[in-house]
Write an enzyme that holds these catalytic residues in place. Sequence first.
Site, short mmCIF file in Angstrom:
data_model
loop_
_atom_site.label_atom_id
_atom_site.label_comp_id
_atom_site.label_asym_id
_atom_site.label_seq_id
_atom_site.Cartn_x
_atom_site.Cartn_y
_atom_site.Cartn_z
N HIS A 188 42.82 43.82 29.49
CA HIS A 188 43.08 42.38 29.40
C HIS A 188 41.86 41.64 28.82
O HIS A 188 41.96 40.93 27.83
CB HIS A 188 43.40 41.86 30.81
CG HIS A 188 42.51 42.43 31.88
ND1 HIS A 188 42.43 43.76 32.13
CD2 HIS A 188 41.61 41.86 32.72
CE1 HIS A 188 41.55 43.99 33.08
NE2 HIS A 188 41.02 42.85 33.45
N ASP B 64 38.76 34.12 33.44
CA ASP B 64 39.41 34.16 34.75
C ASP B 64 40.56 35.16 34.65
O ASP B 64 41.35 35.13 33.69
CB ASP B 64 39.91 32.79 35.21
CG ASP B 64 40.06 32.79 36.73
OD1 ASP B 64 39.05 33.01 37.43
OD2 ASP B 64 41.19 32.60 37.22
N THR B 65 40.60 36.05 35.62
CA THR B 65 41.55 37.16 35.58
C THR B 65 42.37 37.19 36.85
O THR B 65 41.86 36.90 37.93
CB THR B 65 40.77 38.49 35.42
OG1 THR B 65 40.17 38.51 34.13
CG2 THR B 65 41.67 39.70 35.57
N LYS C 289 38.37 51.03 29.00
CA LYS C 289 38.68 49.62 29.32
C LYS C 289 38.41 48.72 28.12
O LYS C 289 39.16 47.80 27.85
CB LYS C 289 37.84 49.16 30.52
CG LYS C 289 38.62 49.12 31.80
CD LYS C 289 37.80 48.58 32.92
CE LYS C 289 38.33 47.24 33.38
NZ LYS C 289 37.57 46.76 34.56
N ASN D 85 30.01 38.11 38.14
CA ASN D 85 30.52 39.47 38.34
C ASN D 85 29.81 40.43 37.38
O ASN D 85 29.99 40.34 36.16
CB ASN D 85 32.04 39.42 38.08
CG ASN D 85 32.71 40.76 38.26
OD1 ASN D 85 32.17 41.79 37.86
ND2 ASN D 85 33.90 40.75 38.83
N GLY E 30 36.44 45.86 41.13
CA GLY E 30 37.67 45.17 41.55
C GLY E 30 38.79 46.15 41.89
O GLY E 30 38.60 47.10 42.66
N TYR E 31 39.94 45.95 41.31
CA TYR E 31 41.13 46.75 41.63
C TYR E 31 41.21 48.03 40.79
O TYR E 31 42.21 48.76 40.87
CB TYR E 31 42.40 45.91 41.39
CG TYR E 31 42.50 44.70 42.31
CD1 TYR E 31 43.07 44.80 43.57
CD2 TYR E 31 42.02 43.45 41.91
CE1 TYR E 31 43.16 43.68 44.41
CE2 TYR E 31 42.10 42.34 42.73
CZ TYR E 31 42.68 42.47 43.99
OH TYR E 31 42.77 41.37 44.82
P1 ITT Z 1 33.63 35.32 38.07
O1 ITT Z 1 34.63 34.29 38.50
O2 ITT Z 1 32.25 35.00 38.51
O3 ITT Z 1 33.74 35.68 36.62
P2 ITT Z 1 35.18 37.02 39.81
O4 ITT Z 1 34.99 38.43 40.29
O5 ITT Z 1 35.34 35.95 40.84
O6 ITT Z 1 33.96 36.70 38.85
P3 ITT Z 1 37.75 36.25 38.80
O7 ITT Z 1 37.62 34.89 39.41
O8 ITT Z 1 38.26 36.34 37.40
O9 ITT Z 1 36.37 37.04 38.82
O10 ITT Z 1 38.62 37.08 39.83
C1 ITT Z 1 39.38 38.10 39.48
C2 ITT Z 1 39.34 39.22 40.50
O11 ITT Z 1 40.25 40.17 39.95
C3 ITT Z 1 37.98 39.92 40.56
O12 ITT Z 1 37.20 39.56 41.66
C4 ITT Z 1 38.39 41.38 40.68
O13 ITT Z 1 38.66 41.70 42.00
C5 ITT Z 1 39.67 41.43 39.90
N1 ITT Z 1 39.46 41.84 38.51
C6 ITT Z 1 39.16 41.07 37.45
N2 ITT Z 1 39.02 41.82 36.35
C7 ITT Z 1 39.24 43.08 36.75
C8 ITT Z 1 39.24 44.31 36.09
O14 ITT Z 1 38.93 44.42 34.81
N3 ITT Z 1 39.52 45.42 36.79
C9 ITT Z 1 39.79 45.35 38.09
N4 ITT Z 1 39.80 44.23 38.80
C10 ITT Z 1 39.53 43.10 38.14
#
Ligand code: ITT
Length: 196
Positions: free
Chosen positions: A179, A68-69, A174, A9, A151-152
């Site tokens: 987080h 992971d978020t 941010k 990401n 993302g969101y």
């Molecule tokens: P990696 O696993 O490759 O790190 P990912 O985008 O798949 O990238 P996650 O598995 O952690 O990341 O998924 C979390 C999703 O939540 C991510 O795709 C975003 O849509 C959202 N997200 C995570 N952090 C965010 C942030 O800081 N602000 C807004 N949306 C976020």
Amino acid sequence: MKIVFATGNKGKLREAADLLGPDYEVVSMEEVGIVEDIEETGETLRENSIIKAEYVYEKTGLNCFADDTGLMVDCLDGAPGVHSARYATEGHDFNANIDKLLSEMEKHPGEPRTAHFSSVVTLIWNGEKHFFEGTFNGRIAERRAGNGGFGYDPVFIADACPDHSVAELPISFKNEHSHRAKALKAMAEWIRKQDR
Ligand code: ITT
């Protein structure tokens, strides 16, 4: 100090490089030759964050970390949660995820729109795992605003700045409140202590 961020990401990479600053050379997976998607088969943020960090460590032997978020929305009983990346489709489609979120929330009129992000960071440092966590409280807007972040962010309104979506605010906001910023600051502090 060189450290690999086990993420595909680009938004996360930008934030981490900005937050960790010039003491760190934050290297992407691509730069160490990992171009494939890492399958996230865990049922918790912690499990998925371990899967990503271990994958990169096993391939490179380098110090690395993964995040992971999840976005937990109260009126949706904590959804999309650990499924945040693939809420609408398998394809990490940020726009489709927001559309689905807003339409799911329309089924809960009058209920609080409160939500929070949670991050779990796994650091593999000299072969040992260490964990750092952070949360970011806010609520979900009725419609998108702003072009920043990822993302969101266009629909997330942080309690720390209730008049704007996070996508309308600079990266510095941010990196002060989010987080992931909280988790990465704790990680950086831990690493600093190892150097003493
Ligand atoms: P990696 O696993 O490759 O790190 P990912 O985008 O798949 O990238 P996650 O598995 O952690 O990341 O998924 C979390 C999703 O939540 C991510 O795709 C975003 O849509 C959202 N997200 C995570 N952090 C965010 C942030 O800081 N602000 C807004 N949306 C976020």
